[in-house]
Design an enzyme around this catalytic site. Structure first.
Site, PDB file in Angstrom:
ATOM      1  N   HIS A  68       0.824  -1.212   0.000  1.00  0.00           N
ATOM      2  CA  HIS A  68       0.000   0.000   0.000  1.00  0.00           C
ATOM      3  C   HIS A  68       0.860   1.265   0.000  1.00  0.00           C
ATOM      4  O   HIS A  68       1.313   1.724   1.049  1.00  0.00           O
ATOM      5  CB  HIS A  68      -0.884  -0.049   1.252  1.00  0.00           C
ATOM      6  CG  HIS A  68      -1.963   0.982   1.303  1.00  0.00           C
ATOM      7  ND1 HIS A  68      -3.085   0.818   2.089  1.00  0.00           N
ATOM      8  CD2 HIS A  68      -2.104   2.196   0.713  1.00  0.00           C
ATOM      9  CE1 HIS A  68      -3.872   1.884   1.972  1.00  0.00           C
ATOM     10  NE2 HIS A  68      -3.287   2.733   1.136  1.00  0.00           N
ATOM     11  N   HIS A  79       1.210   5.332  -2.102  1.00  0.00           N
ATOM     12  CA  HIS A  79       0.680   6.336  -3.037  1.00  0.00           C
ATOM     13  C   HIS A  79       1.880   7.138  -3.540  1.00  0.00           C
ATOM     14  O   HIS A  79       2.500   7.857  -2.770  1.00  0.00           O
ATOM     15  CB  HIS A  79      -0.285   7.283  -2.322  1.00  0.00           C
ATOM     16  CG  HIS A  79      -1.442   6.593  -1.654  1.00  0.00           C
ATOM     17  ND1 HIS A  79      -2.654   6.427  -2.280  1.00  0.00           N
ATOM     18  CD2 HIS A  79      -1.581   6.042  -0.426  1.00  0.00           C
ATOM     19  CE1 HIS A  79      -3.497   5.803  -1.456  1.00  0.00           C
ATOM     20  NE2 HIS A  79      -2.867   5.558  -0.318  1.00  0.00           N
ATOM     21  N   HIS A 109     -10.601   0.071   1.280  1.00  0.00           N
ATOM     22  CA  HIS A 109     -10.552   1.133   2.294  1.00  0.00           C
ATOM     23  C   HIS A 109     -11.883   1.071   3.029  1.00  0.00           C
ATOM     24  O   HIS A 109     -12.918   1.465   2.487  1.00  0.00           O
ATOM     25  CB  HIS A 109     -10.324   2.504   1.658  1.00  0.00           C
ATOM     26  CG  HIS A 109     -10.324   3.632   2.646  1.00  0.00           C
ATOM     27  ND1 HIS A 109      -9.254   4.486   2.819  1.00  0.00           N
ATOM     28  CD2 HIS A 109     -11.252   4.026   3.546  1.00  0.00           C
ATOM     29  CE1 HIS A 109      -9.536   5.356   3.772  1.00  0.00           C
ATOM     30  NE2 HIS A 109     -10.755   5.112   4.229  1.00  0.00           N
ATOM     31  N   HIS A 122      -5.235  -0.743   6.024  1.00  0.00           N
ATOM     32  CA  HIS A 122      -5.061   0.072   7.247  1.00  0.00           C
ATOM     33  C   HIS A 122      -6.129  -0.127   8.327  1.00  0.00           C
ATOM     34  O   HIS A 122      -6.856   0.794   8.682  1.00  0.00           O
ATOM     35  CB  HIS A 122      -4.908   1.554   6.891  1.00  0.00           C
ATOM     36  CG  HIS A 122      -5.863   2.128   5.865  1.00  0.00           C
ATOM     37  ND1 HIS A 122      -7.203   1.868   5.880  1.00  0.00           N
ATOM     38  CD2 HIS A 122      -5.653   2.960   4.804  1.00  0.00           C
ATOM     39  CE1 HIS A 122      -7.782   2.511   4.873  1.00  0.00           C
ATOM     40  NE2 HIS A 122      -6.850   3.177   4.202  1.00  0.00           N
ATOM     41  N   ASP A 124       0.905   2.333   3.843  1.00  0.00           N
ATOM     42  CA  ASP A 124      -0.009   3.393   3.390  1.00  0.00           C
ATOM     43  C   ASP A 124       0.767   4.707   3.242  1.00  0.00           C
ATOM     44  O   ASP A 124       0.344   5.759   3.734  1.00  0.00           O
ATOM     45  CB  ASP A 124      -1.222   3.561   4.323  1.00  0.00           C
ATOM     46  CG  ASP A 124      -2.248   4.539   3.758  1.00  0.00           C
ATOM     47  OD1 ASP A 124      -2.150   4.874   2.558  1.00  0.00           O
ATOM     48  OD2 ASP A 124      -3.138   4.967   4.517  1.00  0.00           O
TER      49      ASP A 124
HETATM   50  C1  NCD Z   1      -4.342   8.453   1.444  1.00  0.00           C
HETATM   51  C2  NCD Z   1      -3.783   9.432   0.398  1.00  0.00           C
HETATM   52  O1  NCD Z   1      -3.342  10.530   0.788  1.00  0.00           O
HETATM   53  O2  NCD Z   1      -3.734   9.073  -0.777  1.00  0.00           O
HETATM   54  N1  NCD Z   1      -4.583   9.191   2.646  1.00  0.00           N
HETATM   55  C3  NCD Z   1      -4.689   8.681   3.899  1.00  0.00           C
HETATM   56  O3  NCD Z   1      -5.023   9.455   4.804  1.00  0.00           O
HETATM   57  N2  NCD Z   1      -4.432   7.419   4.171  1.00  0.00           N
HETATM   58  C4  NCD Z   1      -5.576   7.783   0.905  1.00  0.00           C
HETATM   59  C5  NCD Z   1      -5.997   6.585   1.737  1.00  0.00           C
HETATM   60  O4  NCD Z   1      -5.265   5.596   1.837  1.00  0.00           O
HETATM   61  O5  NCD Z   1      -7.102   6.589   2.291  1.00  0.00           O
HETATM   62 ZN    ZN Z   2      -3.735   4.650   1.199  1.00  0.00          ZN
HETATM   63 ZN    ZN Z   3      -7.254   4.310   2.483  1.00  0.00          ZN
END
Ligand code: NCD
Ligand code: ZN
Ligand code: ZN
Length: 449
Positions: A75, A77, A194, A242, A308
């Protein structure tokens, strides 16, 4: 009279192994114990053999250091495309992962535009090509997709957002879920969910700090979302992203699914800081919930740990709490923070390797995450004496900050990818040859769940 010599059948001869190109000598976790070992790595980049003494190739003795399988992070981004390259991109995010001991990342589809069709998937893959330092598996967002087939054939996994979060405004209505699950049944892909139910968000709570955020998006919203998913047909490879409470972990396990916990929910609580650097979805929980989650993790009840990694610009995180985006970076610090816990004796090294390396790799259907013959030689060399204090300025994620400022961490000294060193003395020395992977096999009964 001596019996006639037995004619060997062709298939009796041992399979021809590729000649080793490197022998790594050190200690490794085998059969649950750290043991002296020599690992022969073949020219194909796979582990060719493991034993007390190997010969036939240059030998690299790592001394007292420990050889571990590199991690898989389900996970992250990386904000590419559509985000500011000063916050993250395929190059910075994957170099950060490599330095943190992660050799494969699952990249989420909430980029801009979101990955809802094969063209956008191809565009993202093209951006990763020639830039990624480690391998990448790309998730697709099936909710907005009209024709799931071509998207599923290009994707490594699906991500379903049940609540709005960074980059996600539209979420499926409860009535849209049954057909969505049914459409995904046709494809044997890992599905990350999610799980927060926006109907349970508390409009009366004023979110001006992490405690308020925890009240606004309470654990009950997570539990309600898990209950919503419970009506999904069996046969889907479901994984809850998460998860924040020990109760949710127990429920997910009862349902036979996989799930992950993050280092921030394991180590930080809603009292760890007051500003928006500590704003994340789902929120950081109370210290009591955090301790129970840590206990569930430490005792081996959680299948996977994932970062995450959600970098945002520090300028945006400095906005008033209500306006600031949610998310914290963590790809580079996940394993180092937990290796430090293993050194102090708070966490069993076997639990760490199972949750960060072995199970997530199997969840993605990859021959990674174990010191085992035939697996890719994606290995780390860890010197447990080399403890450092984390500092956002010295990390490699472009966003340049961490919610773990000052925390003790142990970074791998070396990282090998397919037998080639990409981290040496804690410095990145690799090439951007990371590949886009899709599951090679569907996990069997010993899958992550
Ligand atoms: C994540 C993001 O910023 O892309 N943010 C978060 O608070 N975890 C998106 C997500 O995983 O929900
Ligand atoms: Zn995320
Ligand atoms: Zn998420």
């Amino acid at each position: 009279m001596a019996p006639p010599p037995v004619r060997r059948h062709r298939s009796d001869s041992p399979p021809k192994l590729p000649a080793p190109s490197l022998i790594l000598a050190g200690r490794a976790l085998l059969g649950g114990r750290l043991q002296p070992v020599e690992i022969a790595i073949g020219e194909d980049g796979r582990i060719a053999s493991i034993g007390r003494i190997r010969t036939g190739a240059p030998r690299h003795d790592v001394g007292d250091a420990v050889i571990l399988p590199a991690a898989t992070d389900l996970h992250v981004h990386l904000r590419d495309p559509g985000g500011s390259p000063d916050v993250e991109n395929f190059s910075t995010g994957t170099i950060a992962a490599a330095l943190g001991g992660t050799t494969l990342v699952g990249e989420m589809p909430n980029t801009s535009p979101p990955v809802t069709d094969p063209d956008r998937m191809a565009e993202k893959a093209a951006r990763a090509h020639g830039r990624a330092a480690v391998d990448v598996l790309l998730y697709a967002d099936p909710v907005g997709a009209t024709d799931l087939g071509p998207l599923a054939r290009a994707a490594g996994g699906f991500k379903v957002y049940l609540s709005p979060t960074s980059g996600i405004d539209r979420v499926p209505r409860p009535s849209e879920l049954p057909p969505l699950w049914r459409r995904m049944l046709a494809y044997d892909l890992p599905i990350s969910v999610h799980a927060e139910d926006p109907a349970r968000f508390d409009p009366r709570a004023i979110p001006s700090d992490p405690t308020g955020w925890n009240e606004w998006r309470p654990p009950a919203a997570e539990e309600a979302a898990i209950a919503m998913v419970a009506s999904a047909p069996t046969g889907l490879r479901l994984h809850v992203a998460h998860v924040t409470t020990a109760r949710s972990v127990a429920r997910v396990r009862e349902l036979g699914w996989s799930c992950e916990v993050t280092p921030h929910h394991l180590l930080l609580s809603d009292g760890s800081g007051t500003d928006a650097r500590f704003k994340v979805n789902p929120p950081l929980r109370s210290e009591e919930e955090r301790r129970a989650l840590w206990e569930a993790y430490r005792s081996g009840r959680v299948p996977v740990v994932a970062s995450d990694h959600a970098p945002h610009a520090l300028a945006d995180k400095s906005l008033p709490f209500e306006q600031a985006p949610s998310g914290v970076p963590g790809a580079e610090t996940m394993l180092p923070l937990l290796l430090s816990r293993a050194r102090s004796g708070e966490l069993d090294l076997g639990v760490l390797v199972a949750t960060a390396c072995d199970r997530p790799a199997r969840w993605f259907g990859q021959p990674l995450g174990r010191v085992a013959v035939g697996h890719r030689a994606n290995l780390l060399v860890v010197d447990f004496r080399s403890r450092t204090a984390l500092s956002g300025r010295h990390l490699h994620s472009a966003c340049g900050w961490t919610p773990f400022e000052g925390w003790e961490a142990i970074f791998p000294r070396e990282h090998y990818r397919d037998g080639v060193r990409i981290v040496e003395d804690g410095e990145y020395v690799g090439q951007p040859t990371g590949r886009i992977l899709r599951p090679e096999y569907a996990p069997g009964p010993d899958r992550a769940a």
